[in-house]
Every structure is written in structure tokens, then in C-alpha cells.
Design a protein around this motif. Structure first.
Motif, PDB file in Angstrom:
ATOM      1  N   LEU A 104       1.115  -0.788  -0.414  1.00  0.00           N
ATOM      2  CA  LEU A 104      -0.256  -0.227   0.025  1.00  0.00           C
ATOM      3  C   LEU A 104       1.020   1.090  -0.418  1.00  0.00           C
ATOM      4  CD1 LEU A 104      -2.758   1.568   0.174  1.00  0.00           C
ATOM      5  CD2 LEU A 104      -2.534   0.994   2.445  1.00  0.00           C
ATOM      6  N   GLY A 105       1.480   1.320   1.005  1.00  0.00           N
ATOM      7  CA  GLY A 105       2.452   2.587   1.136  1.00  0.00           C
ATOM      8  C   GLY A 105       3.226   2.445  -1.034  1.00  0.00           C
ATOM      9  N   ILE A 106       3.276   1.636  -0.990  1.00  0.00           N
ATOM     10  CA  ILE A 106       4.747   1.859  -2.461  1.00  0.00           C
ATOM     11  C   ILE A 106       3.680   2.044  -3.550  1.00  0.00           C
ATOM     12  CG2 ILE A 106       5.992   0.716  -4.126  1.00  0.00           C
ATOM     13  CD1 ILE A 106       6.800  -1.508  -2.538  1.00  0.00           C
ATOM     14  N   THR A 107       2.101   1.349  -3.360  1.00  0.00           N
ATOM     15  CA  THR A 107       0.954   2.751  -4.183  1.00  0.00           C
ATOM     16  C   THR A 107       1.186   3.790  -4.152  1.00  0.00           C
ATOM     17  OG1 THR A 107       0.747  -0.145  -4.553  1.00  0.00           O
ATOM     18  CG2 THR A 107      -0.892   1.604  -5.182  1.00  0.00           C
ATOM     19  N   LEU A 108       1.091   4.136  -2.553  1.00  0.00           N
ATOM     20  CA  LEU A 108       0.746   5.254  -2.945  1.00  0.00           C
ATOM     21  C   LEU A 108       1.655   6.578  -3.350  1.00  0.00           C
ATOM     22  CD1 LEU A 108      -1.150   5.208   0.597  1.00  0.00           C
ATOM     23  CD2 LEU A 108      -2.532   5.182  -1.337  1.00  0.00           C
ATOM     24  N   THR A 109       2.476   5.950  -2.960  1.00  0.00           N
ATOM     25  CA  THR A 109       3.226   7.001  -3.575  1.00  0.00           C
ATOM     26  C   THR A 109       4.038   6.640  -4.817  1.00  0.00           C
ATOM     27  OG1 THR A 109       5.098   6.054  -1.658  1.00  0.00           O
ATOM     28  CG2 THR A 109       6.623   6.827  -2.979  1.00  0.00           C
ATOM     29  N   SER A 110       3.716   5.583  -5.839  1.00  0.00           N
ATOM     30  CA  SER A 110       3.784   5.515  -6.645  1.00  0.00           C
ATOM     31  C   SER A 110       1.888   7.017  -7.766  1.00  0.00           C
ATOM     32  CB  SER A 110       3.541   4.111  -7.739  1.00  0.00           C
ATOM     33  OG  SER A 110       4.833   3.360  -7.738  1.00  0.00           O
ATOM     34  N   LEU A 111       0.875   6.375  -6.674  1.00  0.00           N
ATOM     35  CA  LEU A 111      -0.061   7.013  -7.618  1.00  0.00           C
ATOM     36  C   LEU A 111       0.713   9.213  -7.100  1.00  0.00           C
ATOM     37  CD1 LEU A 111      -2.671   7.455  -8.112  1.00  0.00           C
ATOM     38  CD2 LEU A 111      -3.342   7.424  -5.831  1.00  0.00           C
ATOM     39  N   SER A 112       1.313   9.001  -6.164  1.00  0.00           N
ATOM     40  CA  SER A 112       1.737  10.701  -6.431  1.00  0.00           C
ATOM     41  C   SER A 112       2.907  10.857  -7.068  1.00  0.00           C
ATOM     42  CB  SER A 112       2.342  10.345  -4.443  1.00  0.00           C
ATOM     43  OG  SER A 112       3.493  10.300  -4.701  1.00  0.00           O
ATOM     44  N   ILE A 113       3.376  10.612  -7.457  1.00  0.00           N
ATOM     45  CA  ILE A 113       4.024  10.982  -8.954  1.00  0.00           C
ATOM     46  C   ILE A 113       3.557  10.973  -9.998  1.00  0.00           C
ATOM     47  CG2 ILE A 113       6.078   9.953 -10.136  1.00  0.00           C
ATOM     48  CD1 ILE A 113       7.301   7.903  -7.770  1.00  0.00           C
ATOM     49  N   VAL A 114       2.227  10.026 -10.022  1.00  0.00           N
ATOM     50  CA  VAL A 114       1.756   9.532 -10.882  1.00  0.00           C
ATOM     51  C   VAL A 114       0.454  11.128 -11.592  1.00  0.00           C
ATOM     52  CG1 VAL A 114       0.020   8.834 -12.732  1.00  0.00           C
ATOM     53  CG2 VAL A 114       1.327   7.458 -11.692  1.00  0.00           C
ATOM     54  N   LEU A 115       0.490  11.364  -9.954  1.00  0.00           N
ATOM     55  CA  LEU A 115      -0.873  12.451 -10.298  1.00  0.00           C
ATOM     56  C   LEU A 115       0.507  13.537 -10.495  1.00  0.00           C
ATOM     57  CD1 LEU A 115      -2.830  11.651  -6.967  1.00  0.00           C
ATOM     58  CD2 LEU A 115      -3.465  12.029  -9.899  1.00  0.00           C
ATOM     59  N   SER A 116       1.449  13.769  -9.791  1.00  0.00           N
ATOM     60  CA  SER A 116       2.353  15.477  -9.842  1.00  0.00           C
ATOM     61  C   SER A 116       2.521  15.570 -11.096  1.00  0.00           C
ATOM     62  CB  SER A 116       3.762  15.011  -9.302  1.00  0.00           C
ATOM     63  OG  SER A 116       3.223  15.067  -7.746  1.00  0.00           O
ATOM     64  N   LEU A 117       3.154  14.064 -12.127  1.00  0.00           N
ATOM     65  CA  LEU A 117       3.482  14.254 -13.433  1.00  0.00           C
ATOM     66  C   LEU A 117       1.664  15.467 -14.590  1.00  0.00           C
ATOM     67  CD1 LEU A 117       5.772  11.025 -13.884  1.00  0.00           C
ATOM     68  CD2 LEU A 117       6.111  13.450 -14.411  1.00  0.00           C
ATOM     69  N   SER A 118       0.923  14.428 -13.723  1.00  0.00           N
ATOM     70  CA  SER A 118      -0.014  15.136 -14.873  1.00  0.00           C
ATOM     71  C   SER A 118      -0.986  16.162 -14.566  1.00  0.00           C
ATOM     72  CB  SER A 118      -1.599  13.936 -14.637  1.00  0.00           C
ATOM     73  OG  SER A 118      -1.392  12.832 -14.805  1.00  0.00           O
ATOM     74  N   MET A 119      -0.538  17.148 -13.355  1.00  0.00           N
ATOM     75  CA  MET A 119      -0.837  18.099 -12.974  1.00  0.00           C
ATOM     76  C   MET A 119       0.077  18.818 -13.989  1.00  0.00           C
ATOM     77  SD  MET A 119      -4.371  18.640 -11.446  1.00  0.00           S
ATOM     78  CE  MET A 119      -4.321  16.659 -12.543  1.00  0.00           C
ATOM     79  N   LEU A 120       1.448  18.770 -13.869  1.00  0.00           N
ATOM     80  CA  LEU A 120       2.350  18.993 -14.406  1.00  0.00           C
ATOM     81  C   LEU A 120       1.958  19.321 -15.821  1.00  0.00           C
ATOM     82  CD1 LEU A 120       5.260  20.620 -14.416  1.00  0.00           C
ATOM     83  CD2 LEU A 120       6.094  18.780 -15.232  1.00  0.00           C
ATOM     84  N   VAL A 121       1.584  18.114 -16.669  1.00  0.00           N
ATOM     85  CA  VAL A 121       1.171  18.110 -17.911  1.00  0.00           C
ATOM     86  C   VAL A 121       0.576  19.201 -18.783  1.00  0.00           C
ATOM     87  CG1 VAL A 121       0.611  17.561 -19.664  1.00  0.00           C
ATOM     88  CG2 VAL A 121       2.472  15.723 -18.447  1.00  0.00           C
ATOM     89  N   VAL A 122      -1.060  19.441 -17.159  1.00  0.00           N
ATOM     90  CA  VAL A 122      -2.478  19.991 -17.340  1.00  0.00           C
ATOM     91  C   VAL A 122      -1.606  21.429 -17.657  1.00  0.00           C
ATOM     92  CG1 VAL A 122      -4.677  20.190 -16.308  1.00  0.00           C
ATOM     93  CG2 VAL A 122      -3.932  18.256 -17.255  1.00  0.00           C
ATOM     94  N   GLN A 123      -0.984  21.540 -16.329  1.00  0.00           N
ATOM     95  CA  GLN A 123      -0.989  22.839 -16.586  1.00  0.00           C
ATOM     96  C   GLN A 123       0.196  23.087 -17.535  1.00  0.00           C
ATOM     97  OE1 GLN A 123       1.519  23.645 -12.576  1.00  0.00           O
ATOM     98  NE2 GLN A 123       1.797  25.871 -12.927  1.00  0.00           N
TER      99      GLN A 123
END
Length: 466
Positions: free
Chosen positions: A85-104
Motif C-alpha cells: 500500500l505504501g509503495i502504491t500510494l507513493t507511485s500514485l503521487s508521482i503519477v498525479l504530480s506528472l499529470s498536473m504538470l502536463v495539464v498546467q
């Protein structure tokens, strides 16, 4: 002609509206596609169900996995699931950060109207639900292992599934990183828009397969017609043409929809009119209008599923943003116009403009308004020309757009529209580049493009335009 087309449709078994008939809007599928929250919610439910089934393992799949399942106590299983669960949540935060960067980046540098492309991308529809399902599975499985008594080591199928989901999540993370890097390239982005827009145009072309030939003069609004009014504020995102035809045929009506897909309408405003073959009572008119307006789908914003003009508008937005003084990137505008050339050349081969649908007897029942090739040429060139008329490389590409479309135009009307576009582009360039040495080469290039309409090859680009 109408009777022949109607008989052909009857012989093919396609005269009566059917559920699978092209042009029919499926409300449930249309609703589900526009609910961005739906895939993560379904993924969370799936993860919760798997978390219960694979801890209790009454299912056949769990019994199969039991033979290769990891041996662990309940406490060890809880610890391992917490780690996953910890690894998954960390990876999810990376995905969301990259997505927000691209959208912005896309909204600020290119156009805010590109955000809807990301809402339907794999990152939203597949990657994020994968992480949500894995996280919920680990949470539920950890909670279920809390009810397992005993300290003996036993096969734990839930741990095997957790490892599989973790590998899938890490693969999704790598995919999202590579996908993000590709999307940040403007060449990839504008090509993506052009491809999606062309897909929509070809889909609409299939809907026109059984349209009747439009008359030279569209019937004017008769005195006895009553208005067809919009039921709410919004944009026209789709028209269920088969529902309109069925309702018009059953009630003996002729329906004219005078607004195209993508236009905004105000509640109570006229979107067309309806004429009856027989005198209809006010109650019958009200019931017919309610039935017809349900076939005109409205939404809070434009949607690319059936709106070809929206794709052209998105490309134009990227070009004029690149030509703005704050960015000053003419070559991005050139790349956009190149994609517009590819797109409009394909559109010139399709059937565009107003549509007419007939019933089984060959009577005209539904008239729908749609944009012509002239409309798309104006939409693709006007604003870019306004901001880029002083940039020779952009002008050359706009001239080439008009020349290429004119060479491939199917009708004299479309070729005339391309010719008017070419001369309008040249006239604006002459005003903006009055004292520039580039003006004479632009004139020669425009003349060569017009000569290509007589069967010659389109001339190559000047070296300065590359």
C-alpha cells in the motif's frame, strides 16, 4: 431520386429506425463517457471485492492461486500488504504530480481547451483506476486479515494478487512517465488533436450513409410552423437523428434544426421549427416538441465526440497562443497549420454541410444544419491570419492550406471557397508586409498554387519557410 433512395433503404432493411442504426445516441453510454469519476469508483469497488474474496478465498481463482500462494502468517500478511500500500500510494503521487504538470503546461502554453483531451486519456481512464483498485484491495485485505485467528503459516492468495497488482501499477507508472514526456512535445500534441478530430469526422461521415440528397433550395419556414425551443442553457453536443426521424414520421411532422453541433443555445430560444402535414392541436404540439427536444442533447460545455469544429478550434488556439507576444513561437504555429492542412484535405473528401433525412416513402422529414468546407476554411485561417499575417512562414503555410484543399475539392463550390481563402490570405499579407522583400515570393507562390488546381503539382516550399 428520393423514392429510389427510400426503396434502396427498404430493400436493405434499414428504412425503419433500429437500436443499432448509425446516428442513434445511446444515453447510458453517452452519460458514462462523461463521468470522469466513474472509472476510479468502479476500480475501488472491484478492489474491495477482491480484497474480501482473496482473503476468505471461496472463489475458484483463489483456490487456483493457493497452490502458488506465499506462505505467511496473518500478521506477516498484514505487514506485507501495508508495504504494498505504501509503495502504491507513493507511485500514485508521482503519477498525479506528472499529470498536473502536463495539464498546467498545456493550459498555460497552448490552450485551456486541451484539458478535455487529458480527461479521456489513458492516464485518467486506466492508470489512476489501477492504482485506486490496488490501494483499496490492500486496505480491505489488511482489514480482513485482522479477523483471521491463529499464528500458523498458510498459503495466502491475497499476497500473490497484491504482488501482481503492484507489478501492474509500476508498469502503469512507467507508461505514464513515457506518455507524459510524449505529450509535452507540441508535435505530438497537435498530431493527437488532428487524429482525434479526423476520427470524429469519419464517424459523422458514416452517419450520413443513408442521407437523402439535399435540394438546391432548402424549404423556407412556412406560416403554419411552430418553433422548436431549447429546453435548457448549454451547448448542442449531439443530435439523435434517428429519434428525430422516428418521431417526425410517426406524427406526420417535418423538423428543421437550424443550429449545428457545438453552438450554444439559450433556454427557450428557437433552435429550429416544426411543420405538420395536418393541423395539430396545441396539446399535440407540446407533446411533439417535448419528444423532439429530447433528441437534441445539451451539455454544459462542448464535447469532441461529434464536434469536428471543436478540434479545428483547438488547433487554432494553439497557433494563436504561439503567435502571441508573450510566447512568440512562430514555428509552433507553422506546425499547427501543417496539421490543419492534413485535416482539411481529409475533410474535403467527406460529405459536409446540411443534411436531410427521409421516411420510407421518400418524404423529407428532418433537416439538420452542419458546417460546410467553407466554414472550416474560415475557422482554420481567420484568427491565425489576423495574428500571423506579418510572419512569412505562417503565411506560406496558410497559402499552402488553401491551395491543397482547392486541389482536392470535390465540388466547384468548395474550390471557390478555397480560392477565396487563398486570395484573402494574400491580401492580408500584402497589407502586413507592404515593404517586405518577402511579398513578391509570396505572390509567386500563390500563383503557383492556383495553377496546381489545373492539374499541376503543388510547388515546393521556399527554403525560408522550413
Amino acid at each position: 431520386m428520393r423514392g429510389t433512395q427510400a426503396q434502396a433503404r427498404m430493400d436493405a432493411g434499414l428504412a425503419a429506425p433500429r437500436r443499432s442504426r448509425p446516428g442513434e445516441v445511446h444515453p447510458i453510454r453517452w452519460w458514462m463517457r462523461r463521468r470522469v469519476w466513474l472509472p476510479p469508483v468502479l476500480a475501488a469497488l472491484a478492489g474491495a471485492c477482491l480484497g474480501i474474496l482473496f482473503v476468505e478465498y471461496p472463489s475458484l481463482m483463489a483456490r487456483v492461486l493457493r497452490g502458488v500462494a506465499w506462505q505467511a502468517t496473518a500478521a506477516e500478511a498484514r505487514n506485507m500488504l501495508s508495504t504494498v500500500l505504501g509503495i502504491t500510494l507513493t507511485s500514485l503521487s508521482i503519477v498525479l504530480s506528472l499529470s498536473m504538470l502536463v495539464v498546467q503546461n498545456a493550459a498555460g502554453q497552448y490552450s485551456p481547451r486541451l484539458l478535455r483531451l487529458f480527461l479521456h486519456s489513458a492516464g485518467i481512464r486506466v492508470v489512476i483506476p489501477m492504482f485506486v483498485a490496488t490501494s483499496v484491495f490492500c486496505l480491505v485485505a489488511t482489514q480482513e486479515f485482522g479477523f483471521v485467528s491463529g499464528t500458523e503459516r498458510a498459503p495466502r492468495p491475497a499476497l500473490g494478487l497484491a504482488m501482481l497488482l503492484l507489478v501492474a501499477c509500476e508498469g502503469a507508472l512507467v507508461f505514464q512517465v513515457l506518455h507524459t514526456l510524449q505529450i509535452m512535445r507540441v508535435e505530438k500534441l497537435v498530431r493527437w488533436i488532428r487524429r482525434e478530430t479526423l476520427h470524429v469526422a469519419r464517424t459523422q461521415e458514416r452517419f450520413r450513409r443513408w442521407d437523402a440528397d439535399m435540394p438546391a433550395v432548402v424549404p423556407a419556414r412556412p406560416d403554419g410552423a411552430w418553433p422548436l425551443r431549447a429546453p435548457a442553457n448549454g451547448f448542442i453536443v449531439a443530435v439523435d437523428e434517428r429519434a428525430l426521424l422516428a418521431a417526425a414520421t410517426a406524427r406526420g411532422l417535418v423538423v428543421h434544426v437550424r443550429h449545428a453541433i457545438g453552438e450554444p443555445v439559450i433556454q427557450g430560444a428557437e433552435v429550429g421549427w416544426v411543420e405538420a402535414t395536418d393541423r395539430a392541436s396545441p396539446a399535440s404540439r407540446e407533446a411533439s416538441e417535448a419528444l423532439l427536444t429530447r433528441a437534441i442533447l445539451l451539455d454544459r460545455w462542448r464535447d469532441e465526440d461529434a464536434d469536428v469544429a471543436l478540434g479545428v478550434r483547438q488547433l487554432v488556439d494553439v497557433a494563436i497562443k504561439a503567435l502571441s507576444p508573450g510566447i512568440n513561437d512562430p514555428y509552433t504555429a507553422v506546425e499547427v497549420v501543417d496539421q490543419l492542412i492534413f485535416l482539411l484535405c481529409e475533410l474535403s473528401r467527406l460529405h459536409l454541410g446540411p443534411r436531410m433525412l427521409e421516411d420510407e416513402a421518400g418524404n423529407a422529414r428532418v433537416f439538420l444544419h452542419a458546417l460546410t468546407l467553407r466554414d472550416y476554411l474560415e475557422l482554420a485561417t481567420d484568427q491565425i491570419l489576423r495574428y500571423g499575417a506579418s510572419e512569412p512562414a505562417v503565411v506560406v503555410r496558410l497559402l499552402r492550406l488553401a491551395g491543397a484543399v482547392g486541389q482536392r475539392a470535390r465540388t466547384a463550390e468548395d474550390r471557390q471557397a478555397a480560392s477565396e481563402t487563398l486570395h484573402r490570405v494574400l491580401a492580408e499579407a500584402e497589407r502586413a508586409l507592404a515593404d517586405s522583400p518577402w511579398l513578391e515570393p509570396l505572390r509567386r507562390h500563390a500563383e503557383s498554387l492556383e495553377q496546381a488546381w489545373a492539374g499541376r503539382w503543388i510547388p515546393p516550399l521556399p527554403a525560408q519557410a522550413f
